[in-house]
Design a protein around this motif. Structure first.
Motif, PDB file in Angstrom:
ATOM      1  N   ARG A 229       0.814  -1.211   0.000  1.00 53.83           N
ATOM      2  CA  ARG A 229       0.000   0.000   0.000  1.00 53.83           C
ATOM      3  C   ARG A 229       0.848   1.262   0.000  1.00 53.83           C
ATOM      4  O   ARG A 229       0.464   2.285  -0.567  1.00 53.83           O
ATOM      5  N   ASN A 230       2.015   1.222   0.656  1.00 48.59           N
ATOM      6  CA  ASN A 230       2.853   2.413   0.737  1.00 48.59           C
ATOM      7  C   ASN A 230       3.817   2.518  -0.436  1.00 48.59           C
ATOM      8  O   ASN A 230       4.703   3.357  -0.459  1.00 48.59           O
ATOM      9  N   GLY A 231       3.649   1.654  -1.463  1.00 52.38           N
ATOM     10  CA  GLY A 231       4.484   1.729  -2.639  1.00 52.38           C
ATOM     11  C   GLY A 231       5.773   0.949  -2.538  1.00 52.38           C
ATOM     12  O   GLY A 231       6.574   0.933  -3.470  1.00 52.38           O
ATOM     13  N   GLY A 232       6.007   0.304  -1.421  1.00 49.27           N
ATOM     14  CA  GLY A 232       7.224  -0.458  -1.212  1.00 49.27           C
ATOM     15  C   GLY A 232       7.101  -1.865  -1.752  1.00 49.27           C
ATOM     16  O   GLY A 232       6.189  -2.181  -2.513  1.00 49.27           O
ATOM     17  N   PRO A 233       8.041  -2.725  -1.379  1.00 56.70           N
ATOM     18  CA  PRO A 233       8.012  -4.115  -1.845  1.00 56.70           C
ATOM     19  C   PRO A 233       6.729  -4.813  -1.394  1.00 56.70           C
ATOM     20  O   PRO A 233       6.158  -4.470  -0.363  1.00 56.70           O
ATOM     21  N   PRO A 234       6.249  -5.780  -2.152  1.00 52.42           N
ATOM     22  CA  PRO A 234       5.014  -6.489  -1.786  1.00 52.42           C
ATOM     23  C   PRO A 234       5.186  -7.247  -0.484  1.00 52.42           C
ATOM     24  O   PRO A 234       6.270  -7.739  -0.169  1.00 52.42           O
ATOM     25  N   ARG A 235       4.122  -7.335   0.277  1.00 46.61           N
ATOM     26  CA  ARG A 235       4.155  -8.031   1.557  1.00 46.61           C
ATOM     27  C   ARG A 235       3.531  -9.413   1.420  1.00 46.61           C
ATOM     28  O   ARG A 235       2.623  -9.618   0.619  1.00 46.61           O
ATOM     29  N   GLU A 236       4.037 -10.329   2.225  1.00 49.19           N
ATOM     30  CA  GLU A 236       3.438 -11.657   2.265  1.00 49.19           C
ATOM     31  C   GLU A 236       2.068 -11.576   2.942  1.00 49.19           C
ATOM     32  O   GLU A 236       1.867 -10.765   3.856  1.00 49.19           O
ATOM     33  N   ARG A 237       1.139 -12.402   2.505  1.00 48.90           N
ATOM     34  CA  ARG A 237      -0.170 -12.434   3.167  1.00 48.90           C
ATOM     35  C   ARG A 237      -0.009 -12.974   4.587  1.00 48.90           C
ATOM     36  O   ARG A 237       0.684 -13.981   4.804  1.00 48.90           O
ATOM     37  N   PRO A 238      -0.607 -12.313   5.577  1.00 43.93           N
ATOM     38  CA  PRO A 238      -0.518 -12.812   6.957  1.00 43.93           C
ATOM     39  C   PRO A 238      -1.173 -14.182   7.096  1.00 43.93           C
ATOM     40  O   PRO A 238      -2.060 -14.544   6.308  1.00 43.93           O
ATOM     41  N   ILE A 239      -0.732 -14.939   8.083  1.00 41.62           N
ATOM     42  CA  ILE A 239      -1.308 -16.256   8.364  1.00 41.62           C
ATOM     43  C   ILE A 239      -2.081 -16.190   9.674  1.00 41.62           C
ATOM     44  O   ILE A 239      -1.552 -15.751  10.696  1.00 41.62           O
ATOM     45  N   LYS A 240      -3.332 -16.632   9.620  1.00 41.26           N
ATOM     46  CA  LYS A 240      -4.133 -16.742  10.847  1.00 41.26           C
ATOM     47  C   LYS A 240      -4.035 -18.172  11.370  1.00 41.26           C
ATOM     48  O   LYS A 240      -4.265 -19.124  10.635  1.00 41.26           O
ATOM     49  N   VAL A 241      -3.670 -18.278  12.645  1.00 38.84           N
ATOM     50  CA  VAL A 241      -3.557 -19.585  13.290  1.00 38.84           C
ATOM     51  C   VAL A 241      -4.592 -19.669  14.401  1.00 38.84           C
ATOM     52  O   VAL A 241      -4.624 -18.809  15.290  1.00 38.84           O
ATOM     53  N   THR A 242      -5.455 -20.672  14.353  1.00 36.12           N
ATOM     54  CA  THR A 242      -6.493 -20.865  15.364  1.00 36.12           C
ATOM     55  C   THR A 242      -6.141 -22.047  16.251  1.00 36.12           C
ATOM     56  O   THR A 242      -5.904 -23.156  15.758  1.00 36.12           O
TER      57      THR A 242
END
Length: 204
Positions: free
Chosen positions: A112-125
């Protein structure tokens, strides 16, 4: 009785945050700022569900794999990360990525800030909130600097923290660098930085 105590604590925290949001975001005279009991109950239930979750950030994702292969890889990485904190039973965990897969992430996508792409967060239940809380309390200095673990916050919690962060940034722009955000009884607060006590080894 334990569940009742937890609900009382959650309700107290919720009321404080919603009151702050009402005053700072919507305005005290706005009728829409009135939160009824139904909304409060829905929020408490949502928080109770999320209390079993943690969110792990910056875990590498291979988007060229199939969905089942990615899930297997994610689970292996999550187990490796969590085992640095405590021994985990893999069969008790439910793991999923948050957000949609970016097919061209490695080539053209940006954050979003124009920087390198971020990995999708992982939700752990986890099976219960106690296990999730143990991980959150003992995560410090147990994992690499690239990996970050956080709680699964509701929209109201995120908005409340965002308001505090906005206030903190505004104070810093004014030259006031003596404030920090600290969690007190599970609620984020904007407080003065603690004064470091100087050691005086001289004898009187």
């Amino acid at each position: 009785m334990k569940m009742i105590d937890e609900l009382k604590t959650s309700n107290k925290m919720l009321m404080e945050e919603m009151k702050e949001l009402k005053n700072s975001v919507l305005g005290t005279k706005d009728e829409k700022a009135t939160f009824d009991m139904e909304a409060i109950c829905a929020e408490v239930i949502d928080r109770e569900k999320r209390s079993k979750n943690i969110i792990i950030y910056n875990v590498t994702e291979n988007i060229n794999m199939g969905s089942s292969q990615r899930l297997t890889q994610d689970k292996q990485q999550v187990i490796q990360i969590l085992n640095q904190i405590t021994e985990i039973n893999p069969n008790e965990l439910i793991i999923s990525r948050i957000g949609n897969v970016q097919k061209n992430k490695n080539e053209t996508s940006t954050s979003r800030n124009g920087g390198p792409p971020r990995e999708r967060p992982i939700k752990v239940t986890f099976p219960n909130s106690e296990q999730a809380l143990f991980i959150l309390r003992n995560k410090k200095n147990k994992i690499s600097n690239d990996i970050r673990i956080g709680s699964d916050k509701t929209r109201i919690q995120r908005e409340y923290f965002k308001q505090l962060l906005t206030k903190l940034n505004a104070e810093e722009e004014k030259g006031n660098s003596n404030l920090i955000i600290k969690y007190i009884d599970g609620i984020p607060k904007l407080i003065d930085k603690p004064v470091k006590k100087s050691c005086n080894n001289q004898e009187n």
